[in-house]
Design a protein around this motif. Sequence first.
Motif, PDB file in Angstrom:
ATOM      1  N   PRO A 131       0.720  -1.136   0.170  1.00  0.00           N
ATOM      2  CA  PRO A 131       0.001  -0.102   0.043  1.00  0.00           C
ATOM      3  C   PRO A 131       0.915   1.285  -0.060  1.00  0.00           C
ATOM      4  O   PRO A 131       1.879   1.269   0.631  1.00  0.00           O
ATOM      5  CB  PRO A 131      -0.768  -0.292   1.141  1.00  0.00           C
ATOM      6  N   ILE A 132       0.122   2.309  -0.545  1.00  0.00           N
ATOM      7  CA  ILE A 132       1.191   3.670  -0.727  1.00  0.00           C
ATOM      8  C   ILE A 132       1.326   4.288   0.809  1.00  0.00           C
ATOM      9  O   ILE A 132       2.432   4.965   0.787  1.00  0.00           O
ATOM     10  CB  ILE A 132       0.442   4.529  -1.708  1.00  0.00           C
ATOM     11  N   GLN A 133       0.586   4.007   1.618  1.00  0.00           N
ATOM     12  CA  GLN A 133       0.612   4.687   3.129  1.00  0.00           C
ATOM     13  C   GLN A 133       1.845   3.890   3.578  1.00  0.00           C
ATOM     14  O   GLN A 133       2.825   4.833   4.259  1.00  0.00           O
ATOM     15  CB  GLN A 133      -0.624   4.390   3.892  1.00  0.00           C
ATOM     16  N   ASP A 134       2.369   2.796   3.307  1.00  0.00           N
ATOM     17  CA  ASP A 134       3.516   2.152   3.898  1.00  0.00           C
ATOM     18  C   ASP A 134       4.717   2.713   3.313  1.00  0.00           C
ATOM     19  O   ASP A 134       5.680   2.530   4.063  1.00  0.00           O
ATOM     20  CB  ASP A 134       3.456   0.681   3.619  1.00  0.00           C
ATOM     21  N   SER A 135       4.916   3.173   2.165  1.00  0.00           N
ATOM     22  CA  SER A 135       5.994   3.941   1.741  1.00  0.00           C
ATOM     23  C   SER A 135       6.553   5.395   2.066  1.00  0.00           C
ATOM     24  O   SER A 135       7.413   5.865   2.064  1.00  0.00           O
ATOM     25  CB  SER A 135       5.820   3.655   0.051  1.00  0.00           C
ATOM     26  N   GLN A 150      -8.751   5.776   5.753  1.00  0.00           N
ATOM     27  CA  GLN A 150      -8.388   6.654   6.948  1.00  0.00           C
ATOM     28  C   GLN A 150      -7.451   5.995   7.628  1.00  0.00           C
ATOM     29  O   GLN A 150      -7.294   4.686   8.005  1.00  0.00           O
ATOM     30  CB  GLN A 150      -9.642   6.542   7.928  1.00  0.00           C
ATOM     31  N   LEU A 151      -6.349   6.651   8.154  1.00  0.00           N
ATOM     32  CA  LEU A 151      -4.947   6.350   8.838  1.00  0.00           C
ATOM     33  C   LEU A 151      -4.927   6.569  10.138  1.00  0.00           C
ATOM     34  O   LEU A 151      -5.643   7.516  10.643  1.00  0.00           O
ATOM     35  CB  LEU A 151      -4.069   6.812   7.990  1.00  0.00           C
ATOM     36  N   ASN A 152      -4.325   5.770  10.932  1.00  0.00           N
ATOM     37  CA  ASN A 152      -3.892   6.100  12.316  1.00  0.00           C
ATOM     38  C   ASN A 152      -2.506   6.601  12.267  1.00  0.00           C
ATOM     39  O   ASN A 152      -1.489   6.233  12.741  1.00  0.00           O
ATOM     40  CB  ASN A 152      -3.976   4.639  13.045  1.00  0.00           C
ATOM     41  N   ASP A 153      -2.533   7.989  12.043  1.00  0.00           N
ATOM     42  CA  ASP A 153      -1.105   8.653  11.693  1.00  0.00           C
ATOM     43  C   ASP A 153      -1.392   9.982  12.724  1.00  0.00           C
ATOM     44  O   ASP A 153      -2.370  10.691  12.262  1.00  0.00           O
ATOM     45  CB  ASP A 153      -0.737   8.744  10.513  1.00  0.00           C
ATOM     46  N   PRO A 154      -0.430  10.542  13.333  1.00  0.00           N
ATOM     47  CA  PRO A 154      -0.399  11.901  13.919  1.00  0.00           C
ATOM     48  C   PRO A 154      -0.586  12.939  12.999  1.00  0.00           C
ATOM     49  O   PRO A 154      -1.028  14.176  13.335  1.00  0.00           O
ATOM     50  CB  PRO A 154       0.680  11.620  14.957  1.00  0.00           C
ATOM     51  N   HIS A 155      -0.110  12.712  11.761  1.00  0.00           N
ATOM     52  CA  HIS A 155       0.010  13.783  10.877  1.00  0.00           C
ATOM     53  C   HIS A 155      -0.796  13.796   9.739  1.00  0.00           C
ATOM     54  O   HIS A 155      -1.160  14.685   8.966  1.00  0.00           O
ATOM     55  CB  HIS A 155       1.665  13.958  10.307  1.00  0.00           C
ATOM     56  N   VAL A 156      -1.249  12.747   9.322  1.00  0.00           N
ATOM     57  CA  VAL A 156      -1.989  12.450   7.995  1.00  0.00           C
ATOM     58  C   VAL A 156      -3.395  11.801   8.349  1.00  0.00           C
ATOM     59  O   VAL A 156      -3.171  10.482   8.994  1.00  0.00           O
ATOM     60  CB  VAL A 156      -1.135  11.601   6.723  1.00  0.00           C
ATOM     61  N   SER A 178      -5.407   8.603  -0.229  1.00  0.00           N
ATOM     62  CA  SER A 178      -5.934   7.944  -1.373  1.00  0.00           C
ATOM     63  C   SER A 178      -5.556   6.446  -1.315  1.00  0.00           C
ATOM     64  O   SER A 178      -4.238   6.184  -1.034  1.00  0.00           O
ATOM     65  CB  SER A 178      -5.821   8.392  -2.731  1.00  0.00           C
ATOM     66  N   ILE A 179      -6.485   5.579  -1.680  1.00  0.00           N
ATOM     67  CA  ILE A 179      -6.014   4.149  -1.710  1.00  0.00           C
ATOM     68  C   ILE A 179      -5.200   3.906  -2.972  1.00  0.00           C
ATOM     69  O   ILE A 179      -5.737   4.095  -4.186  1.00  0.00           O
ATOM     70  CB  ILE A 179      -7.141   3.349  -1.815  1.00  0.00           C
ATOM     71  N   ALA A 180      -4.094   3.504  -2.830  1.00  0.00           N
ATOM     72  CA  ALA A 180      -2.980   3.473  -4.046  1.00  0.00           C
ATOM     73  C   ALA A 180      -2.020   2.138  -3.868  1.00  0.00           C
ATOM     74  O   ALA A 180      -1.685   1.992  -2.490  1.00  0.00           O
ATOM     75  CB  ALA A 180      -2.367   4.628  -4.444  1.00  0.00           C
ATOM     76  N   THR A 181      -1.247   1.835  -4.792  1.00  0.00           N
ATOM     77  CA  THR A 181      -0.276   0.915  -4.599  1.00  0.00           C
ATOM     78  C   THR A 181       1.031   0.979  -5.407  1.00  0.00           C
ATOM     79  O   THR A 181       1.026   1.830  -6.131  1.00  0.00           O
ATOM     80  CB  THR A 181      -0.896  -0.765  -4.879  1.00  0.00           C
ATOM     81  N   LEU A 182       2.114   0.511  -4.766  1.00  0.00           N
ATOM     82  CA  LEU A 182       3.342   0.247  -5.501  1.00  0.00           C
ATOM     83  C   LEU A 182       3.714  -1.054  -5.908  1.00  0.00           C
ATOM     84  O   LEU A 182       3.798  -1.975  -4.980  1.00  0.00           O
ATOM     85  CB  LEU A 182       4.284   0.923  -4.819  1.00  0.00           C
ATOM     86  N   SER A 183       3.866  -1.354  -7.144  1.00  0.00           N
ATOM     87  CA  SER A 183       3.940  -2.564  -7.360  1.00  0.00           C
ATOM     88  C   SER A 183       5.310  -2.810  -8.125  1.00  0.00           C
ATOM     89  O   SER A 183       5.810  -1.798  -8.947  1.00  0.00           O
ATOM     90  CB  SER A 183       3.055  -3.071  -8.527  1.00  0.00           C
ATOM     91  N   LEU A 184       6.113  -3.938  -7.832  1.00  0.00           N
ATOM     92  CA  LEU A 184       7.447  -4.033  -8.532  1.00  0.00           C
ATOM     93  C   LEU A 184       7.360  -4.616  -9.977  1.00  0.00           C
ATOM     94  O   LEU A 184       6.506  -5.723 -10.088  1.00  0.00           O
ATOM     95  CB  LEU A 184       8.178  -4.992  -7.514  1.00  0.00           C
ATOM     96  N   ASP A 185       8.028  -3.918 -10.680  1.00  0.00           N
ATOM     97  CA  ASP A 185       7.978  -4.383 -12.207  1.00  0.00           C
ATOM     98  C   ASP A 185       8.900  -5.313 -12.604  1.00  0.00           C
ATOM     99  O   ASP A 185      10.348  -4.858 -12.688  1.00  0.00           O
ATOM    100  CB  ASP A 185       7.900  -3.052 -13.125  1.00  0.00           C
ATOM    101  N   LEU A 186       8.986  -6.625 -12.243  1.00  0.00           N
ATOM    102  CA  LEU A 186      10.030  -7.607 -12.445  1.00  0.00           C
ATOM    103  C   LEU A 186      10.629  -7.765 -13.929  1.00  0.00           C
ATOM    104  O   LEU A 186      11.823  -7.874 -13.876  1.00  0.00           O
ATOM    105  CB  LEU A 186       9.495  -8.929 -12.027  1.00  0.00           C
ATOM    106  N   GLU A 187       9.833  -7.331 -14.992  1.00  0.00           N
ATOM    107  CA  GLU A 187      10.449  -7.358 -16.324  1.00  0.00           C
ATOM    108  C   GLU A 187      11.410  -6.235 -16.644  1.00  0.00           C
ATOM    109  O   GLU A 187      12.046  -6.366 -17.359  1.00  0.00           O
ATOM    110  CB  GLU A 187       9.080  -6.956 -17.150  1.00  0.00           C
ATOM    111  N   SER A 188      11.141  -5.256 -15.670  1.00  0.00           N
ATOM    112  CA  SER A 188      12.352  -4.165 -15.977  1.00  0.00           C
ATOM    113  C   SER A 188      13.669  -4.591 -15.377  1.00  0.00           C
ATOM    114  O   SER A 188      14.826  -3.737 -15.545  1.00  0.00           O
ATOM    115  CB  SER A 188      11.867  -2.848 -15.469  1.00  0.00           C
ATOM    116  N   GLY A 189      13.776  -5.648 -14.453  1.00  0.00           N
ATOM    117  CA  GLY A 189      15.171  -5.722 -13.881  1.00  0.00           C
ATOM    118  C   GLY A 189      15.269  -5.152 -12.663  1.00  0.00           C
ATOM    119  O   GLY A 189      14.505  -4.339 -12.304  1.00  0.00           O
TER     120      GLY A 189
END
Length: 455
Positions: free
Chosen positions: A376-380, A429-435, A439-450
């Motif tokens: 998830p995007i919030q973890d990054s 909704q997040l349990n964070d003191p600042h945010v 938005s719900i979003a994701t970061l995916s690893l593109d393995l084909e790019s190396g």
Amino acid sequence: MMETTAGVAAEPLTLGQDEHDSLQAHFHAGISADEIEQVFHLKRAQPTLQAFTALFHGGADGVLIRLLVLRELAADTSTTAFSRADINQKLAYLLPESLETVLTRLRTHGLLAWDAQAAVYRVTPMARNVLSSLDTLLSMGQADDDAEMGFLLSQVAGAQAVGGVTVDQLKHLLGRLVELTEEFRDAIASGSEFRLRTSQAKWHMACDWVEKGSEILRAITSDERADSATHKAAQAIGRAQSALLNMQGMFSRALNQIERQRVHLGQSGLSTTDVKRWLLAHEDLSSLAQGAIDRPVMPLFVTPAEMIDVAETELLAERSASMGPSGLPQGEDAPLTINDGPAIQAELDDWLARLADFANLGNFPSFSEHGPKTVPIQDSLLPASFAVASYRASMLPLLGDAAEASLQGATAQLARLPITFTPTDEMVQLNDPHVFAMSIATLSLDLESGPADDK
């Protein structure tokens, strides 16, 4: 004695007035009421005024009952005398106490005459004159006379027919014509189509009365017995009628101007006038919104342009606060090394290192087969302050940007990372003191790019 009429108590009518309520008490000192011309005319008509006062003094319900009794008796033309038994039978729907009170009042003030010898009541000529004038006014009020000229013109016509038209009657008609002219001019100056059309309809009705009154005015002006004041008032009415008739062109020009400026809604054929007329047909406009709106609109500002604007504002405000003037520093030796790198560049380098070094951070997918491929995007973006998180989020659209990847610099390195950014329109909704939410979003690893380029 207190008068009770149809269950409504009213104060008795008194002919005299005490010293504090005398006529002279209403005038300035040194001015006699008898010196005023209108006071003389009103005093001369005191019997007629007393008849009206007897009918209309008190509450509205009492006035209706008195007029009802007097009109019922005057409308019976089969006889001129009414015994008390006849009156009780004719007005059997009234309470005996109320009927007795009304008869006493009418008899006291000369609207009913009591013949003691024959023990009968008679309607007096004064009462018939009062009822006749009231009937004329009531009949004109019920007629379709938006211009409100029918009663005034009928008074002038009736007086002229019996040779007794007065200057005051002509002035009343003249005053109404002047009022209508000013009203129509105000409607034309307003530029409102609805007001113009309403006034134009009233203008047409006024013109109808003008045509009916023209013959009366010609008879007055050609009457050799009329005095100069009457002639002058009739001529003034003629000029007012001419001014009223000449307003047709003004109405036409104003409506044509509105027609040229009319706004139509697309190709539907409807205009703003049609929409306004439709809205005016509804008494409660708020009822039109029932069922049309399910819930309040909640805008979501998650596009890259808004994200960049927010990030720049927050970072520039932080830099301005840290670099604000604080006076001249004390003299000291210059340090051996100075880090001239701005805070934005340092934050970008740190963010680039976090995205590039998946294995060391432990929060992102690695190239191994055992690690997750999507986070998830919030973890990054977190943990971080709101300004830093916004800045990091503003850089995410650069991932996979071919145009940016062909350049040099930190942002180009970010664009060449084998990571795919996938946003959505929903928020979490997040349990964070600042945010609070993101938005719900994701970061995916593109393995084909190396693997990422760590250079």
